[in-house]
Design a protein around this motif. Structure first.
Motif, PDB file in Angstrom:
ATOM      1  N   GLY A  68      -7.742   3.758   5.095  1.00 16.11           N
ATOM      2  CA  GLY A  68      -7.241   3.363   3.785  1.00 16.11           C
ATOM      3  C   GLY A  68      -6.679   1.954   3.786  1.00 16.11           C
ATOM      4  N   MET A  93       2.255   1.777  -3.435  1.00 19.76           N
ATOM      5  CA  MET A  93       1.199   2.198  -4.352  1.00 19.76           C
ATOM      6  C   MET A  93       0.900   3.691  -4.196  1.00 19.76           C
ATOM      7  SD  MET A  93      -2.795   1.359  -4.257  1.00 19.76           S
ATOM      8  CE  MET A  93      -3.087   2.912  -3.434  1.00 19.76           C
ATOM      9  N   ARG A  94       0.911   4.154  -2.942  1.00 17.13           N
ATOM     10  CA  ARG A  94       0.524   5.542  -2.694  1.00 17.13           C
ATOM     11  C   ARG A  94       1.721   6.488  -2.690  1.00 17.13           C
ATOM     12  NH1 ARG A  94       0.582   7.047   2.520  1.00 17.13           N
ATOM     13  NH2 ARG A  94      -1.322   8.279   2.456  1.00 17.13           N
ATOM     14  N   TYR A  97       9.907   3.777   1.565  1.00 16.71           N
ATOM     15  CA  TYR A  97       8.658   4.487   1.390  1.00 16.71           C
ATOM     16  C   TYR A  97       8.840   5.960   1.066  1.00 16.71           C
ATOM     17  CZ  TYR A  97       7.074   0.332   3.836  1.00 16.71           C
ATOM     18  OH  TYR A  97       6.844  -0.961   4.214  1.00 16.71           O
ATOM     19  N   SER A 104       9.058   9.095  -1.006  1.00 17.43           N
ATOM     20  CA  SER A 104       8.628   9.370  -2.384  1.00 17.43           C
ATOM     21  C   SER A 104       9.605  10.271  -3.088  1.00 17.43           C
ATOM     22  CB  SER A 104       7.234   9.970  -2.395  1.00 17.43           C
ATOM     23  OG  SER A 104       6.931  10.629  -1.218  1.00 17.43           O
ATOM     24  N   LYS A 131      -7.854  -1.524   1.606  1.00 14.08           N
ATOM     25  CA  LYS A 131      -6.948  -2.407   0.853  1.00 14.08           C
ATOM     26  C   LYS A 131      -6.992  -3.827   1.417  1.00 14.08           C
ATOM     27  CE  LYS A 131      -5.668   0.458  -2.160  1.00 14.08           C
ATOM     28  NZ  LYS A 131      -6.260   0.288  -3.487  1.00 14.08           N
ATOM     29  N   MET A 191      -0.469   7.660   5.831  1.00 11.26           N
ATOM     30  CA  MET A 191      -1.280   6.434   5.734  1.00 11.26           C
ATOM     31  C   MET A 191      -2.181   6.340   6.959  1.00 11.26           C
ATOM     32  SD  MET A 191      -0.174   2.388   5.436  1.00 11.26           S
ATOM     33  CE  MET A 191       0.709   2.544   3.891  1.00 11.26           C
ATOM     34  N   TYR A 245       0.835  -1.205   0.000  1.00 13.46           N
ATOM     35  CA  TYR A 245       0.000   0.000   0.000  1.00 13.46           C
ATOM     36  C   TYR A 245       0.872   1.258   0.000  1.00 13.46           C
ATOM     37  CZ  TYR A 245      -3.779   3.168   1.521  1.00 13.46           C
ATOM     38  OH  TYR A 245      -4.693   4.194   1.634  1.00 13.46           O
ATOM     39  N   ALA A 246       1.946   1.236   0.782  1.00  8.65           N
ATOM     40  CA  ALA A 246       2.850   2.385   0.824  1.00  8.65           C
ATOM     41  C   ALA A 246       3.489   2.627  -0.540  1.00  8.65           C
ATOM     42  CB  ALA A 246       3.919   2.176   1.893  1.00  8.65           C
TER      43      ALA A 246
END
Length: 195
Positions: free
Chosen positions: A142, A131-132, A193, A195, A146, A138, A128-129
């Motif tokens: 959410g 993906m986002r 994680y 970005s 998932k 987070m 999930y991390a």
């Protein structure tokens, strides 16, 4: 619940048998989650952190033949002084899988649920991390969405994550797990994680 080696010695032991960066990340995430859950429950965080860190100690030796997973772990852990209780807890995360003759075994103890759920939830949080585009911000809401979508991180065994409900509420577990993983990567600018 005494530990025969330090956390740093345990990390060196992990790296002795495992070199894949993604696997090493999973061990660190599992350590963080298991430790945080234990502390929330008033249990020994260092002990549970060690369980999380070492749970797949033999994966680097057995992943090409996963039926062998957890067959080498007991000897590796005995060699450095871990007792049979610790080793049994490590092996218990393989219960229900076709490895080390564990297919028909079921987890029944709080310690087993914490380890199995703790190491399993890392897969969904990690996916999930990624993906986002990061773990910052987070939220449980959410992650729950998932978690309910069985196509997302399909290889992650939701039924094992749900075993934590024998110990605490699922939402509380999600929150603890997110925060635990966030902390270890917040302190590492090279974390997966960012970005």
């Amino acid at each position: 619940m005494t530990l025969p080696i330090t956390r740093d010695e345990a990390w060196e032991l992990v790296k002795k048998y495992n070199s894949d960066e993604r696997d090493l990340m999973h061990y660190l995430e599992s350590e963080a989650v298991c430790k945080a859950v234990a502390e929330k429950l008033g249990l020994d965080g260092e002990y549970f952190g060690m369980l999380g860190l070492l749970h797949d100690i033999d994966w680097g030796l057995t992943k090409d033949n996963d039926v062998m997973h957890l067959t080498k772990a007991p000897d590796i852990l005995r060699e450095v002084g871990f007792d049979e209780e610790f080793i049994e807890l490590i092996v218990s995360h393989g219960y229900g899988f076709d490895c080390a003759g564990l297919l028909d075994k079921k987890r029944t103890r709080k310690e087993e649920f914490i380890l199995a759920s703790g190491e399993t939830i890392t897969g969904i949080i990690h996916a999930y991390a990624l993906m986002r585009g990061g773990i910052e911000g987070m939220e449980v809401k959410g992650l729950k969405k998932k978690f309910k979508d069985k196509r997302f991180a399909a290889g992650c065994h939701r039924e094992i994550v749900r075993e934590i409900e024998n110990v605490m509420e699922l939402d509380d577990f999600f929150e603890i797990a997110i925060e635990a993983i966030k902390k270890i990567w917040d302190s590492n600018l090279q974390g997966p994680y960012k970005s």
